[in-house]
Design a protein around this motif. Structure first.
Motif, PDB file in Angstrom:
ATOM      1  N   MET A   1       0.827  -1.215   0.000  1.00  0.00           N
ATOM      2  CA  MET A   1       0.000   0.000   0.000  1.00  0.00           C
ATOM      3  C   MET A   1       0.865   1.269   0.000  1.00  0.00           C
ATOM      4  N   ILE A   2       1.871   1.266   0.899  1.00  0.00           N
ATOM      5  CA  ILE A   2       2.749   2.434   1.041  1.00  0.00           C
ATOM      6  C   ILE A   2       4.201   1.988   1.036  1.00  0.00           C
ATOM      7  N   LYS A   3       5.017   2.736   0.296  1.00  0.00           N
ATOM      8  CA  LYS A   3       6.450   2.474   0.311  1.00  0.00           C
ATOM      9  C   LYS A   3       7.190   3.799   0.345  1.00  0.00           C
ATOM     10  N   LEU A   4       7.990   3.984   1.375  1.00  0.00           N
ATOM     11  CA  LEU A   4       8.839   5.176   1.494  1.00  0.00           C
ATOM     12  C   LEU A   4      10.276   4.771   1.212  1.00  0.00           C
ATOM     13  N   GLU A   5      10.943   5.533   0.357  1.00  0.00           N
ATOM     14  CA  GLU A   5      12.326   5.243   0.008  1.00  0.00           C
ATOM     15  C   GLU A   5      13.206   6.472   0.257  1.00  0.00           C
ATOM     16  N   HIS A   6      14.132   6.334   1.179  1.00  0.00           N
ATOM     17  CA  HIS A   6      15.150   7.366   1.451  1.00  0.00           C
ATOM     18  C   HIS A   6      14.512   8.748   1.656  1.00  0.00           C
ATOM     19  N   ILE A   7      13.551   8.790   2.584  1.00  0.00           N
ATOM     20  CA  ILE A   7      12.857  10.051   2.883  1.00  0.00           C
ATOM     21  C   ILE A   7      13.681  10.889   3.861  1.00  0.00           C
ATOM     22  N   PHE A   8      13.940  12.126   3.458  1.00  0.00           N
ATOM     23  CA  PHE A   8      14.630  13.096   4.310  1.00  0.00           C
ATOM     24  C   PHE A   8      13.745  14.339   4.451  1.00  0.00           C
ATOM     25  N   LYS A   9      13.757  14.919   5.637  1.00  0.00           N
ATOM     26  CA  LYS A   9      13.102  16.202   5.876  1.00  0.00           C
ATOM     27  C   LYS A   9      14.026  17.030   6.750  1.00  0.00           C
ATOM     28  N   TRP A  10      14.311  18.245   6.312  1.00  0.00           N
ATOM     29  CA  TRP A  10      15.222  19.079   7.101  1.00  0.00           C
ATOM     30  C   TRP A  10      14.795  20.537   7.068  1.00  0.00           C
ATOM     31  N   TYR A  11      15.357  21.300   7.996  1.00  0.00           N
ATOM     32  CA  TYR A  11      15.192  22.752   8.022  1.00  0.00           C
ATOM     33  C   TYR A  11      16.585  23.364   7.988  1.00  0.00           C
ATOM     34  N   PRO A  57       8.392  15.842   1.957  1.00  0.00           N
ATOM     35  CA  PRO A  57       9.803  15.706   2.321  1.00  0.00           C
ATOM     36  C   PRO A  57      10.697  16.491   1.371  1.00  0.00           C
ATOM     37  N   ASP A  58      11.940  16.707   1.786  1.00  0.00           N
ATOM     38  CA  ASP A  58      12.896  17.414   0.936  1.00  0.00           C
ATOM     39  C   ASP A  58      13.586  16.477  -0.042  1.00  0.00           C
ATOM     40  N   GLU A  59      13.534  15.191   0.271  1.00  0.00           N
ATOM     41  CA  GLU A  59      14.212  14.217  -0.587  1.00  0.00           C
ATOM     42  C   GLU A  59      13.562  12.852  -0.383  1.00  0.00           C
ATOM     43  N   GLY A  60      13.561  12.039  -1.437  1.00  0.00           N
ATOM     44  CA  GLY A  60      13.058  10.679  -1.328  1.00  0.00           C
ATOM     45  C   GLY A  60      11.847  10.425  -2.209  1.00  0.00           C
ATOM     46  N   LYS A  61      11.382   9.191  -2.197  1.00  0.00           N
ATOM     47  CA  LYS A  61      10.227   8.787  -2.991  1.00  0.00           C
ATOM     48  C   LYS A  61       9.160   8.169  -2.096  1.00  0.00           C
TER      49      LYS A  61
END
Length: 222
Positions: A1-11, A57-61
């Motif tokens: 259903m859900i797949k997160l790949e290399h998710i980054f979040k930054w400030y 997120p700032d990066e990822g799929k």
């Protein structure tokens, strides 16, 4: 259903990156019941908001039902979330100008249900949660616990495939909290995928999987 790949979040703070989420890789199957746990500031709510398409997120799929959603236009992402997701917020997010009845009815308007169908669904939820007598009141006239119950009823109105809950029992007494978790378990047994953020070991015990976040990173799964 859900797949997160290399998710980054930054400030960006003083020219340096401060990471909220760091290299998150996660697969969630249809019918899962997941609890996300960790200390305050570990990124739990941010991760929930990314999964719920409320934050980017700032990066990822991010794949939802095998579709890469971050590359879609905002309007399409909103349509996906309205069609598939229900949200229970810690801070209620009820609409102050609408009555209890109207708040619960709101998601059904987005899904273009007919008037008689909306009435039947809202009546059922008012009855299920024991708030028939409060249907014409406004959020400001309710206690915190009552507002949370209305928020949960609203989240369930559109029969979501995915229910996202941020500390869903945080403002409820122990009896109400247990009733909500029993309801979540029943919904999950009926096929609804549930992801909750919680500090409560008791609430987490209802889930099938526990994810622990520390400093924005997923630790080994329990």
């Amino acid at each position: 259903m859900i797949k997160l790949e290399h998710i980054f979040k930054w400030y960006n703070i003083a020219g340096a990156r401060s990471y909220v989420l760091k290299d998150i890789n996660l697969t969630i199957e249809q019918g899962d019941f997941i609890s996300i746990m960790g200390p305050s500031g570990s990124g739990k709510s941010t991760l929930l908001n990314v999964i719920g398409l409320l934050d980017e997120p700032d990066e990822g799929k991010y794949y939802f039902m095998e579709e890469e959603v971050l590359s879609l236009k905002a309007k399409k992402r909103t349509a996906i979330s309205q069609a598939n997701m229900g949200y229970v917020f810690q801070a209620y997010h009820l609409i102050d100008e609408l009555t209890v009845y109207e708040n619960i009815e709101t998601p059904l308007l987005y899904k273009q249900h007919g008037s008689s169908e909306r009435k039947a669904i809202v009546a059922d939820l008012l009855d299920r949660f024991g708030i028939v007598g409060k249907k014409d009141l406004f959020p400001a006239q309710l206690s915190g616990g009552q507002q949370q119950i209305v928020g949960i009823a609203r989240a369930l109105a559109a029969s979501p495939k995915l229910l996202l809950a941020d500390e869903p029992t945080g403002n409820l007494n122990s009896k109400q909290g247990e009733e909500v978790m029993q309801l979540f378990k029943q919904l999950n047994d009926d096929g609804v995928t549930i992801i909750q953020v919680t500090h409560s070991e008791k609430n987490a015990a209802y889930s099938k999987r526990i994810l622990n976040l520390l400093d924005g990173q997923l630790k080994k799964e329990d």
